[in-house]
Design an enzyme around this catalytic site. Structure first.
Site, PDB file in Angstrom:
ATOM      1  N   ARG A 127       0.820  -1.233   0.000  1.00 29.80           N
ATOM      2  CA  ARG A 127       0.000   0.000   0.000  1.00 29.80           C
ATOM      3  C   ARG A 127       0.844   1.269   0.000  1.00 29.80           C
ATOM      4  NH1 ARG A 127      -2.947  -3.083   3.645  1.00 29.80           N
ATOM      5  NH2 ARG A 127      -4.793  -3.989   2.679  1.00 29.80           N
ATOM      6  N   LYS A 149       2.717  11.324 -11.113  1.00 28.46           N
ATOM      7  CA  LYS A 149       1.948  10.400 -11.954  1.00 28.46           C
ATOM      8  C   LYS A 149       2.764   9.141 -12.177  1.00 28.46           C
ATOM      9  CE  LYS A 149      -0.982  13.442 -14.726  1.00 28.46           C
ATOM     10  NZ  LYS A 149      -1.263  13.873 -16.111  1.00 28.46           N
ATOM     11  N   GLU A 191       9.387  18.488 -25.089  1.00 27.22           N
ATOM     12  CA  GLU A 191       8.642  18.783 -23.853  1.00 27.22           C
ATOM     13  C   GLU A 191       9.171  20.057 -23.188  1.00 27.22           C
ATOM     14  OE1 GLU A 191       5.941  17.206 -23.066  1.00 27.22           O
ATOM     15  OE2 GLU A 191       6.095  15.160 -23.854  1.00 27.22           O
ATOM     16  N   LYS A 233       7.428  22.856 -14.216  1.00 29.00           N
ATOM     17  CA  LYS A 233       6.602  21.685 -13.878  1.00 29.00           C
ATOM     18  C   LYS A 233       6.244  21.717 -12.391  1.00 29.00           C
ATOM     19  CE  LYS A 233       4.855  17.439 -14.517  1.00 29.00           C
ATOM     20  NZ  LYS A 233       5.047  16.147 -15.109  1.00 29.00           N
ATOM     21  N   GLU A 243      -4.595  17.571 -11.588  1.00 33.51           N
ATOM     22  CA  GLU A 243      -5.002  17.920 -12.949  1.00 33.51           C
ATOM     23  C   GLU A 243      -6.484  18.233 -13.076  1.00 33.51           C
ATOM     24  OE1 GLU A 243      -2.897  15.709 -15.978  1.00 33.51           O
ATOM     25  OE2 GLU A 243      -4.339  16.322 -17.493  1.00 33.51           O
ATOM     26  N   ARG A 247      -2.832  22.086 -14.655  1.00 33.61           N
ATOM     27  CA  ARG A 247      -1.922  20.996 -15.031  1.00 33.61           C
ATOM     28  C   ARG A 247      -2.246  20.473 -16.428  1.00 33.61           C
ATOM     29  NH1 ARG A 247       0.477  16.096 -11.173  1.00 33.61           N
ATOM     30  NH2 ARG A 247       1.756  15.183 -12.801  1.00 33.61           N
ATOM     31  N   ASN A 251      -0.432  19.482 -21.423  1.00 34.95           N
ATOM     32  CA  ASN A 251      -0.756  18.631 -22.580  1.00 34.95           C
ATOM     33  C   ASN A 251      -0.781  19.410 -23.894  1.00 34.95           C
ATOM     34  OD1 ASN A 251      -0.995  16.316 -21.028  1.00 34.95           O
ATOM     35  ND2 ASN A 251      -3.102  16.809 -20.484  1.00 34.95           N
ATOM     36  N   HIS A 254      -0.534  17.699 -27.246  1.00 34.81           N
ATOM     37  CA  HIS A 254      -0.680  16.258 -27.013  1.00 34.81           C
ATOM     38  C   HIS A 254      -1.951  15.667 -27.615  1.00 34.81           C
ATOM     39  CE1 HIS A 254       2.713  16.964 -24.443  1.00 34.81           C
ATOM     40  NE2 HIS A 254       2.765  15.716 -24.025  1.00 34.81           N
ATOM     41  N   HIS A 258      -1.095  12.516 -29.640  1.00 29.24           N
ATOM     42  CA  HIS A 258      -1.594  11.170 -29.339  1.00 29.24           C
ATOM     43  C   HIS A 258      -2.189  10.520 -30.579  1.00 29.24           C
ATOM     44  CE1 HIS A 258      -2.052  12.076 -24.773  1.00 29.24           C
ATOM     45  NE2 HIS A 258      -0.842  11.642 -25.086  1.00 29.24           N
ATOM     46  N   HIS A 271       7.379   9.685 -28.652  1.00 30.88           N
ATOM     47  CA  HIS A 271       6.352  10.555 -28.080  1.00 30.88           C
ATOM     48  C   HIS A 271       6.735  12.029 -28.312  1.00 30.88           C
ATOM     49  CE1 HIS A 271       3.356  12.035 -25.308  1.00 30.88           C
ATOM     50  NE2 HIS A 271       4.288  12.659 -24.619  1.00 30.88           N
TER      51      HIS A 271
HETATM   52  N1  LIG Z   1       4.638  10.326 -15.262  1.00 30.03           N
HETATM   53  C1  LIG Z   1       4.598  11.371 -16.053  1.00 30.03           C
HETATM   54  O1  LIG Z   1       4.187  12.468 -15.649  1.00 30.03           O
HETATM   55  C2  LIG Z   1       5.104  11.255 -17.447  1.00 30.03           C
HETATM   56  C3  LIG Z   1       5.356  12.400 -18.209  1.00 30.03           C
HETATM   57  C4  LIG Z   1       5.892  12.251 -19.485  1.00 30.03           C
HETATM   58  C5  LIG Z   1       6.172  10.972 -19.974  1.00 30.03           C
HETATM   59  N2  LIG Z   1       5.906   9.884 -19.203  1.00 30.03           N
HETATM   60  C6  LIG Z   1       6.211   8.527 -19.678  1.00 30.03           C
HETATM   61  O2  LIG Z   1       7.612   8.441 -19.846  1.00 30.03           O
HETATM   62  C7  LIG Z   1       7.890   7.429 -20.808  1.00 30.03           C
HETATM   63  C8  LIG Z   1       8.942   7.958 -21.765  1.00 30.03           C
HETATM   64  O3  LIG Z   1      10.091   8.273 -21.025  1.00 30.03           O
HETATM   65  P1  LIG Z   1      11.513   8.438 -21.729  1.00 30.03           P
HETATM   66  O4  LIG Z   1      11.362   9.306 -22.911  1.00 30.03           O
HETATM   67  O5  LIG Z   1      12.463   8.801 -20.663  1.00 30.03           O
HETATM   68  O6  LIG Z   1      11.768   6.990 -22.317  1.00 30.03           O
HETATM   69  P2  LIG Z   1      12.592   5.706 -21.794  1.00 30.03           P
HETATM   70  O7  LIG Z   1      12.485   5.544 -20.352  1.00 30.03           O
HETATM   71  O8  LIG Z   1      12.146   4.586 -22.662  1.00 30.03           O
HETATM   72  O9  LIG Z   1      14.100   6.073 -22.163  1.00 30.03           O
HETATM   73  C9  LIG Z   1      14.470   6.271 -23.495  1.00 30.03           C
HETATM   74  C10 LIG Z   1      15.660   5.397 -23.891  1.00 30.03           C
HETATM   75  O10 LIG Z   1      16.858   5.963 -23.373  1.00 30.03           O
HETATM   76  C11 LIG Z   1      17.578   4.989 -22.620  1.00 30.03           C
HETATM   77  N3  LIG Z   1      18.290   5.742 -21.581  1.00 30.03           N
HETATM   78  C12 LIG Z   1      17.761   6.298 -20.473  1.00 30.03           C
HETATM   79  N4  LIG Z   1      18.674   7.052 -19.857  1.00 30.03           N
HETATM   80  C13 LIG Z   1      19.822   6.958 -20.578  1.00 30.03           C
HETATM   81  C14 LIG Z   1      21.101   7.545 -20.451  1.00 30.03           C
HETATM   82  N5  LIG Z   1      21.386   8.430 -19.484  1.00 30.03           N
HETATM   83  N6  LIG Z   1      22.047   7.205 -21.360  1.00 30.03           N
HETATM   84  C15 LIG Z   1      21.748   6.369 -22.388  1.00 30.03           C
HETATM   85  N7  LIG Z   1      20.534   5.803 -22.580  1.00 30.03           N
HETATM   86  C16 LIG Z   1      19.583   6.115 -21.678  1.00 30.03           C
HETATM   87  C17 LIG Z   1      16.522   4.030 -22.146  1.00 30.03           C
HETATM   88  O11 LIG Z   1      17.075   2.775 -21.852  1.00 30.03           O
HETATM   89  C18 LIG Z   1      15.606   3.967 -23.361  1.00 30.03           C
HETATM   90  O12 LIG Z   1      16.143   3.107 -24.319  1.00 30.03           O
HETATM   91  C19 LIG Z   1       6.569   7.097 -21.485  1.00 30.03           C
HETATM   92  O13 LIG Z   1       6.137   5.848 -21.037  1.00 30.03           O
HETATM   93  C20 LIG Z   1       5.627   8.195 -21.017  1.00 30.03           C
HETATM   94  O14 LIG Z   1       4.300   7.748 -20.926  1.00 30.03           O
HETATM   95  C21 LIG Z   1       5.398  10.001 -17.956  1.00 30.03           C
END
Ligand SMILES: NC(=O)c1ccc[n+]([C@@H]2O[C@H](COP(=O)([O-])OP(=O)(O)OC[C@H]3O[C@@H](n4cnc5c(N)ncnc54)[C@H](O)[C@@H]3O)[C@@H](O)[C@H]2O)c1
Length: 374
Positions: A127, A149, A191, A233, A243, A247, A251, A254, A258, A271
């Site tokens: 939990r 999130k 972003e 942020k 949100e 917040r 988007n 987006h 999407h 993305h």
């Molecule tokens: N929670 C939220 O508020 C929020 C906001 C935006 C996006 N997201 C989510 O985040 C995800 C995308 O995140 P992302 O773009 O970081 O993608 P990711 O986590 O897939 O990382 C991108 C790639 O870079 C590699 N990598 C990471 N750090 C590295 C480094 N320092 N050196 C070399 N390689 C590295 C990873 O292994 C991966 O292959 C999506 O699932 C999206 O839905 C969440």
């Protein structure tokens, strides 16, 4: 290193986003009130080989006994199967390691995939365990590690299973961004440009003026870039944690983005690339609703973000249909974020179908034109 940013939440739930080498994590954990003991560390197979060894040594020197789990990199790991495997791993420790209790922190070392997955794991195991984000992508440092999130994907759609679970601490080491693949870097930049467009005209000016240094990832430029994005942020999240209002302006681009991801298939573009195209459409739509916006200037910066030209060939009808699929989820109204000017955004459900179509046509045409010019 830049000074920390405080995410000011009520009821003692506020936390710092610290900018520091990962090796300083034990000191920062102590400052955040987390006492050394067992901890669970989740990372992926791109990040682990680079940064896990140093982090584990530092933690052990600081009196921690970390247990680490490496997941395969990529969005496919952000699902219920990986989540189930994490519960199994955590609840059946090898000899000599204790079963976690509610004081055992979860440390998420990696990009948004690791952060969202490990975050939801931390939100739900027993939990709720304390969560610490150690983001290593630009997306994660500037965006996903802040705001609480967490979640995983379902075959029906992205992020459909999740929870709000604020971290106790975020440690962003800007040096880790130097090893990011170029495409991940530019996807993250989308972003960050978005953050400036919706909330901070001065930051937009700075990005315009410093773009070359930013693109070349000059350490000073990277440090400023990340800190400003985090501050935006943090401010938005502190104002509207769940949100229900502001917040939603995060988007921007987006709703269009999407649709591109859905029609192109996840994987046709990242993305961030989808958001970059989506922002061009959203800027055009904004200019139809808010004539005072300097669209050309805003669009010129967004246009510097590289996107795969093939996205411009996706059929408009399918993109419009995909938007309406999203609309069903949003209780029947298609909501857009629009800019009144650079640095000021609002939500609207006033856009007509014709205006949306015109905005799409502009964005797809602009991507085609950029591809021809390149
Ligand atoms: N929670 C939220 O508020 C929020 C906001 C935006 C996006 N997201 C989510 O985040 C995800 C995308 O995140 P992302 O773009 O970081 O993608 P990711 O986590 O897939 O990382 C991108 C790639 O870079 C590699 N990598 C990471 N750090 C590295 C480094 N320092 N050196 C070399 N390689 C590295 C990873 O292994 C991966 O292959 C999506 O699932 C999206 O839905 C969440």
């Amino acid at each position: 290193m830049p000074s920390p940013v405080r995410v000011a939440l009520p009821d003692g739930r506020g936390y710092d986003v610290a900018f520091a080498p990962l090796a300083e994590t034990p000191r920062l954990l102590a400052e955040a009130g987390l006492r050394p003991g067992p901890c669970l560390l989740v990372t992926d197979a791109h990040v682990g080989p680079r940064y896990l060894g140093g982090l584990v040594s530092a933690l052990e020197e600081g009196g921690w006994t970390p247990r680490a789990r490496m997941i395969p990199p990529g969005e496919a790991s952000k699902g219920t199967a990986s989540l189930g495997a994490l519960y199994d791993w955590a609840l059946a420790p090898p000899e000599g390691h204790p079963v976690p209790d509610r004081q055992t922190p979860v440390l998420a070392l990696g990009g948004g995939v690791v952060g969202d997955l490990a975050g939801f794991f931390a939100a739900t195991l027993l939990r709720g365990l304390p969560l610490v984000h150690l983001p290593t992508t630009l997306v994660a440092q500037a965006d996903s590690a802040i705001g609480g999130k967490t979640g995983v994907n379902h075959p029906e759609g992205k992020n459909l299973i999740g929870a709000f679970h604020q971290p106790r601490l975020v440690v962003a080491d800007p040096a880790t961004l130097q090893t990011l693949p170029e495409r991940e870097w530019t996807s993250g930049l989308a972003e960050v440009v978005k953050a400036a467009l919706i909330a901070d005209a001065d930051f937009f000016d700075w990005q315009e003026a410093t773009w070359e240094a930013v693109s070349a990832r000059e350490p000073e430029a990277v440090a400023h870039l990340v800190r400003r994005a985090v501050a935006i942020k943090a401010e938005v999240v502190a104002e509207d944690e769940r949100e229900s209002g502001r917040r939603g302006t995060l988007n921007f681009g987006h709703t269009f983005g999407h649709a591109l991801e859905r029609v192109g298939g996840y994987g046709a573009c990242t993305h961030g690339e989808a958001v970059a195209v989506g922002m061009r459409a959203a800027l055009y739509l904004s200019s139809l609703l808010s004539p005072a916006l300097d669209r050309a200037r805003a669009d010129a910066l967004v246009a510097r973000l590289p996107v795969p030209p093939a996205v411009a060939d996706l059929p408009l009808n399918a993109l419009l249909a995909a938007m309406h699929h999203d609309k069903k989820r949003a209780e029947g109204r298609l909501r857009f974020v629009v800019l009144d000017r650079i640095g000021a955004a609002r939500l609207t459900s006033e856009a007509s179908a014709r205006q949306v179509e015109t905005a799409w046509a502009f964005a797809l045409g602009a991507v085609r034109a950029s591809a021809r010019a390149a």
